[in-house]
Design a protein around this motif. Structure first.
Motif, PDB file in Angstrom:
ATOM      1  N   PRO A 165       0.824  -1.207   0.000  1.00 10.62           N
ATOM      2  CA  PRO A 165       0.000   0.000   0.000  1.00 10.62           C
ATOM      3  C   PRO A 165       0.861   1.262   0.000  1.00 10.62           C
ATOM      4  O   PRO A 165       1.932   1.286   0.595  1.00 10.62           O
ATOM      5  CB  PRO A 165      -0.807  -0.123   1.297  1.00 10.62           C
ATOM      6  N   THR A 166       0.355   2.302  -0.656  1.00  9.23           N
ATOM      7  CA  THR A 166       1.097   3.556  -0.739  1.00  9.23           C
ATOM      8  C   THR A 166       1.109   4.259   0.608  1.00  9.23           C
ATOM      9  O   THR A 166       0.280   3.997   1.481  1.00  9.23           O
ATOM     10  CB  THR A 166       0.462   4.487  -1.779  1.00  9.23           C
ATOM     11  N   LEU A 167       2.059   5.158   0.754  1.00  6.35           N
ATOM     12  CA  LEU A 167       2.163   5.904   2.007  1.00  6.35           C
ATOM     13  C   LEU A 167       0.899   6.720   2.258  1.00  6.35           C
ATOM     14  O   LEU A 167       0.400   6.783   3.392  1.00  6.35           O
ATOM     15  CB  LEU A 167       3.387   6.828   1.955  1.00  6.35           C
ATOM     16  N   SER A 168       0.345   7.348   1.232  1.00  4.00           N
ATOM     17  CA  SER A 168      -0.860   8.166   1.408  1.00  4.00           C
ATOM     18  C   SER A 168      -2.053   7.306   1.828  1.00  4.00           C
ATOM     19  O   SER A 168      -2.870   7.726   2.659  1.00  4.00           O
ATOM     20  CB  SER A 168      -1.182   8.918   0.117  1.00  4.00           C
ATOM     21  N   ASP A 169      -2.157   6.091   1.270  1.00  2.00           N
ATOM     22  CA  ASP A 169      -3.255   5.201   1.640  1.00  2.00           C
ATOM     23  C   ASP A 169      -3.121   4.757   3.097  1.00  2.00           C
ATOM     24  O   ASP A 169      -4.117   4.650   3.827  1.00  2.00           O
ATOM     25  CB  ASP A 169      -3.265   3.983   0.712  1.00  2.00           C
ATOM     26  N   ARG A 170      -1.901   4.517   3.535  1.00  2.00           N
ATOM     27  CA  ARG A 170      -1.680   4.103   4.918  1.00  2.00           C
ATOM     28  C   ARG A 170      -1.957   5.254   5.884  1.00  2.00           C
ATOM     29  O   ARG A 170      -2.578   5.068   6.934  1.00  2.00           O
ATOM     30  CB  ARG A 170      -0.260   3.599   5.094  1.00  2.00           C
ATOM     31  N   LEU A 171      -1.500   6.457   5.529  1.00  5.73           N
ATOM     32  CA  LEU A 171      -1.661   7.600   6.441  1.00  5.73           C
ATOM     33  C   LEU A 171      -3.133   7.954   6.659  1.00  5.73           C
ATOM     34  O   LEU A 171      -3.534   8.323   7.762  1.00  5.73           O
ATOM     35  CB  LEU A 171      -0.903   8.809   5.895  1.00  5.73           C
ATOM     36  N   ARG A 172      -3.960   7.834   5.611  1.00  2.00           N
ATOM     37  CA  ARG A 172      -5.370   8.197   5.748  1.00  2.00           C
ATOM     38  C   ARG A 172      -6.153   7.196   6.591  1.00  2.00           C
ATOM     39  O   ARG A 172      -7.240   7.495   7.072  1.00  2.00           O
ATOM     40  CB  ARG A 172      -6.010   8.351   4.363  1.00  2.00           C
ATOM     41  N   ARG A 173      -5.584   6.004   6.782  1.00  2.00           N
ATOM     42  CA  ARG A 173      -6.288   4.981   7.560  1.00  2.00           C
ATOM     43  C   ARG A 173      -5.703   4.776   8.948  1.00  2.00           C
ATOM     44  O   ARG A 173      -6.362   4.173   9.818  1.00  2.00           O
ATOM     45  CB  ARG A 173      -6.266   3.651   6.800  1.00  2.00           C
ATOM     46  N   TRP A 201      -5.835  -3.210   7.586  1.00  3.88           N
ATOM     47  CA  TRP A 201      -6.413  -4.250   6.731  1.00  3.88           C
ATOM     48  C   TRP A 201      -5.924  -4.163   5.290  1.00  3.88           C
ATOM     49  O   TRP A 201      -6.015  -5.130   4.538  1.00  3.88           O
ATOM     50  CB  TRP A 201      -7.939  -4.186   6.766  1.00  3.88           C
ATOM     51  N   ILE A 202      -5.351  -3.024   4.909  1.00  6.75           N
ATOM     52  CA  ILE A 202      -4.835  -2.878   3.546  1.00  6.75           C
ATOM     53  C   ILE A 202      -3.444  -3.491   3.392  1.00  6.75           C
ATOM     54  O   ILE A 202      -2.925  -3.553   2.278  1.00  6.75           O
ATOM     55  CB  ILE A 202      -4.801  -1.392   3.125  1.00  6.75           C
ATOM     56  N   GLU A 203      -2.828  -3.937   4.478  1.00  5.76           N
ATOM     57  CA  GLU A 203      -1.478  -4.496   4.432  1.00  5.76           C
ATOM     58  C   GLU A 203      -1.526  -6.021   4.448  1.00  5.76           C
ATOM     59  O   GLU A 203      -2.270  -6.612   5.228  1.00  5.76           O
ATOM     60  CB  GLU A 203      -0.658  -4.010   5.629  1.00  5.76           C
ATOM     61  N   HIS A 204      -0.725  -6.643   3.623  1.00  2.71           N
ATOM     62  CA  HIS A 204      -0.546  -8.092   3.696  1.00  2.71           C
ATOM     63  C   HIS A 204       0.385  -8.408   4.867  1.00  2.71           C
ATOM     64  O   HIS A 204       1.391  -7.723   5.086  1.00  2.71           O
ATOM     65  CB  HIS A 204       0.039  -8.643   2.405  1.00  2.71           C
ATOM     66  N   ALA A 205       0.067  -9.476   5.595  1.00  2.00           N
ATOM     67  CA  ALA A 205       0.844  -9.853   6.764  1.00  2.00           C
ATOM     68  C   ALA A 205       1.869 -10.938   6.467  1.00  2.00           C
ATOM     69  O   ALA A 205       2.579 -11.373   7.378  1.00  2.00           O
ATOM     70  CB  ALA A 205      -0.093 -10.324   7.876  1.00  2.00           C
ATOM     71  N   ASP A 206       1.952 -11.376   5.220  1.00  2.00           N
ATOM     72  CA  ASP A 206       2.917 -12.403   4.828  1.00  2.00           C
ATOM     73  C   ASP A 206       3.252 -12.193   3.358  1.00  2.00           C
ATOM     74  O   ASP A 206       2.755 -11.252   2.733  1.00  2.00           O
ATOM     75  CB  ASP A 206       2.333 -13.804   5.071  1.00  2.00           C
ATOM     76  N   ALA A 207       4.059 -13.054   2.815  1.00  2.00           N
ATOM     77  CA  ALA A 207       4.505 -12.916   1.428  1.00  2.00           C
ATOM     78  C   ALA A 207       3.330 -12.828   0.461  1.00  2.00           C
ATOM     79  O   ALA A 207       2.343 -13.554   0.603  1.00  2.00           O
ATOM     80  CB  ALA A 207       5.388 -14.099   1.051  1.00  2.00           C
ATOM     81  N   GLU A 250     -10.640  -3.738  -1.302  1.00  2.00           N
ATOM     82  CA  GLU A 250     -11.201  -4.877  -0.585  1.00  2.00           C
ATOM     83  C   GLU A 250     -10.085  -5.763  -0.045  1.00  2.00           C
ATOM     84  O   GLU A 250      -9.020  -5.870  -0.640  1.00  2.00           O
ATOM     85  CB  GLU A 250     -12.069  -5.746  -1.501  1.00  2.00           C
ATOM     86  N   SER A 251     -10.365  -6.379   1.091  1.00  2.00           N
ATOM     87  CA  SER A 251      -9.512  -7.422   1.638  1.00  2.00           C
ATOM     88  C   SER A 251     -10.416  -8.581   2.038  1.00  2.00           C
ATOM     89  O   SER A 251     -11.273  -8.427   2.905  1.00  2.00           O
ATOM     90  CB  SER A 251      -8.719  -6.914   2.845  1.00  2.00           C
ATOM     91  N   ILE A 252     -10.230  -9.731   1.392  1.00  2.00           N
ATOM     92  CA  ILE A 252     -11.130 -10.866   1.567  1.00  2.00           C
ATOM     93  C   ILE A 252     -10.388 -12.011   2.242  1.00  2.00           C
ATOM     94  O   ILE A 252      -9.359 -12.467   1.736  1.00  2.00           O
ATOM     95  CB  ILE A 252     -11.659 -11.352   0.203  1.00  2.00           C
ATOM     96  N   PRO A 253     -10.860 -12.487   3.410  1.00  2.00           N
ATOM     97  CA  PRO A 253     -10.280 -13.702   4.003  1.00  2.00           C
ATOM     98  C   PRO A 253     -10.707 -14.910   3.172  1.00  2.00           C
ATOM     99  O   PRO A 253     -11.775 -15.471   3.367  1.00  2.00           O
ATOM    100  CB  PRO A 253     -10.876 -13.726   5.414  1.00  2.00           C
ATOM    101  N   ALA A 254      -9.870 -15.298   2.219  1.00  2.00           N
ATOM    102  CA  ALA A 254     -10.307 -16.170   1.139  1.00  2.00           C
ATOM    103  C   ALA A 254     -10.141 -17.660   1.413  1.00  2.00           C
ATOM    104  O   ALA A 254     -10.902 -18.470   0.885  1.00  2.00           O
ATOM    105  CB  ALA A 254      -9.551 -15.811  -0.143  1.00  2.00           C
TER     106      ALA A 254
END
Length: 432
Positions: A180-188, A206-212, A244-248
């Motif tokens: 995620p971009t810095l601006s997207d992270r800062l706004r959240r 939730w916009i960040e992946h926690a693994d590879a 979107e972030s989907i627990p798939a």
């Protein structure tokens, strides 16, 4: 194709003595005898640590292939023939390597390694541009072009997606941005509801992946990313914001494929393929179907150009063929392609030809005959380790009656890239 994470098995490198190679015409399509879905959950099968990729590839064997029933076909059915020639190769440089080709830039080959994103002239393999990758990013997992072919997307062990120029540009030989971009992270950041628990006592946006991030895809104005953190994320290409972030899945996601109508397919170490779609008027994607036939982790997915056929490769050594059924809103399995001696690691479908790479160190060429029966037209040998990534583009027009020619690039686990010339000639009808 990214290096996959597995639950019930992992890739196995061929022994030093070399794996025995089956006849090139073996491996016809046949229906699987398994009728019951695999209902085991990820809790029943231990996951392999994301830090143990290389070790598990060498030490754990592939599962036996799916059981098959013979299929009856007309003996007079005509089948095409193929020829292949390795034109050139890049010597091994990095054990983590992904490839990408695009019809929009048919003369360019893109590679992603632990050290750099590189652009080569496909015909000569001369290096045109190289963008250094930060050592903090970890190994490269996947590489894809944006839908407009203007940007190159790479994913990495650190859970980030990086954006690069898709054309050699001496004025900007560096990374454009990171998702995620810095601006997207800062706004959240200031809003508590934007945080999710990823493990005990650990929360992230939730916009960040926690693994590879194991696999990437792009379609129209959207970018799709699948991760070993079991989530599917969807990004808007115009402003690079996560939508979107989907627990798939219940285990790591290894592969993703997107059809022309926007239908998303995800393949996971939980042995399942899940189908995602968005109904008219809906803002978010929802689960459409779960496809369960594989006996072990799903490592690779590929779609036919019209989206009517889905191919899935697994540690069970089989490539399952899923076809759309009129009575169903999703794919149903029609059979399995057999022939690889070890886990199927990569797939790519171009026009009407399927290429598959395996940890048995070979690339196989598959095509469906007029009678609906698949045949392996050739086995491309030469790699000394498993083939983990494939890319291909047509050289001739798809409707060419005299035959088709492709450029196929294959990357193995030791970092070697081979460029192949593959020709497919139309079959001749039998005199009988």
């Amino acid at each position: 194709m990214p290096l996959a994470r597995t639950s019930s098995c992992c890739f196995s490198a061929a022994p030093d003595g070399g794996a025995s190679q089956p006849n090139a015409t073996a491996g016809n399509l046949a229906a699987t005898t398994s009728s019951a879905s695999d209902t085991s959950t990820s809790s029943e099968v231990p996951s392999v640590s994301s830090n143990d990729d290389a070790v598990s590839i060498i030490t754990l064997p592939s599962l036996p292939s799916l059981l098959l029933l013979p299929i009856i076909s007309s003996p007079s059915a005509s089948l095409p023939t193929s020829s292949h020639l390795c034109l050139s190769s890049l010597p091994p440089s990095s054990s983590s390597l992904s490839l990408s080709l695009s019809p929009s830039h048919p003369h360019l080959l893109y590679t992603a390694s632990d050290l750099a994103i590189s652009i080569y002239d496909l015909s000569s393999l001369n290096l045109l541009a190289s963008f250094p990758v930060s050592s903090r990013s970890g190994s490269a997992k996947s590489l894809a072009l944006s839908a407009d072919s203007h940007h190159l997307l790479s994913s990495h062990q650190d859970g980030r997606i990086r954006l690069w120029p898709a054309a050699p540009n001496p004025s900007r030989p560096r990374q454009i941005t990171t998702l995620p971009t810095l601006s997207d992270r800062l706004r959240r950041l200031p809003i508590p509801k934007n945080y999710v628990t990823v493990r005990r006592h650990c929360k992230r946006l939730w916009i960040e992946h926690a693994d590879a991030v194991s696999s990437l895809a792009a379609h129209h104005d959207l970018i799709y990313s699948a991760s070993w953190d079991k989530t599917l994320k969807i990004w808007r290409a115009s402003d690079l914001r996560c939508l979107e972030s989907i627990p798939a899945h219940e285990d790591a996601i290894n592969a993703i494929a997107v059809a022309g109508d926007g239908t998303i397919y995800t393949g996971s170490a939980d042995r399942r393929i899940r189908v995602w779609g968005k109904s008219p008027g809906e803002k978010r994607h929802s689960l459409v179907a779960t496809l369960e036939k594989h006996r072990s982790a799903v490592n690779a997915l590929a779609l036919s150009p019209d989206g009517s056929v889905l191919y899935s490769g697994s540690c069970d050594r089989s490539i399952l063929v899923w076809e759309r059924e009129e009575s169903a809103k999703y794919m149903v399995v029609s059979g399995a392609l057999r022939g690889h001696q070890r886990a199927v690691m990569s797939l790519v479908c171009v026009v009407d030809v399927l290429f598959s790479g395996s940890s048995d160190r070979t690339v196989r060429i598959w095509r469906r005959g007029e009678d609906g029966k698949y045949a392996c037209l050739g086995v491309m040998e030469g790699h000394t380790t498993g083939v983990r990534s494939l890319a291909a583009v047509p050289v001739t027009a798809p409707e060419a009656d005299e035959g088709k020619e492709f450029r196929v690039c294959s990357a193995s686990l030791d970092g070697e890239v081979r460029v192949w010339k593959v020709g497919i000639s139309p079959g001749k009808a039998s005199d009988s």
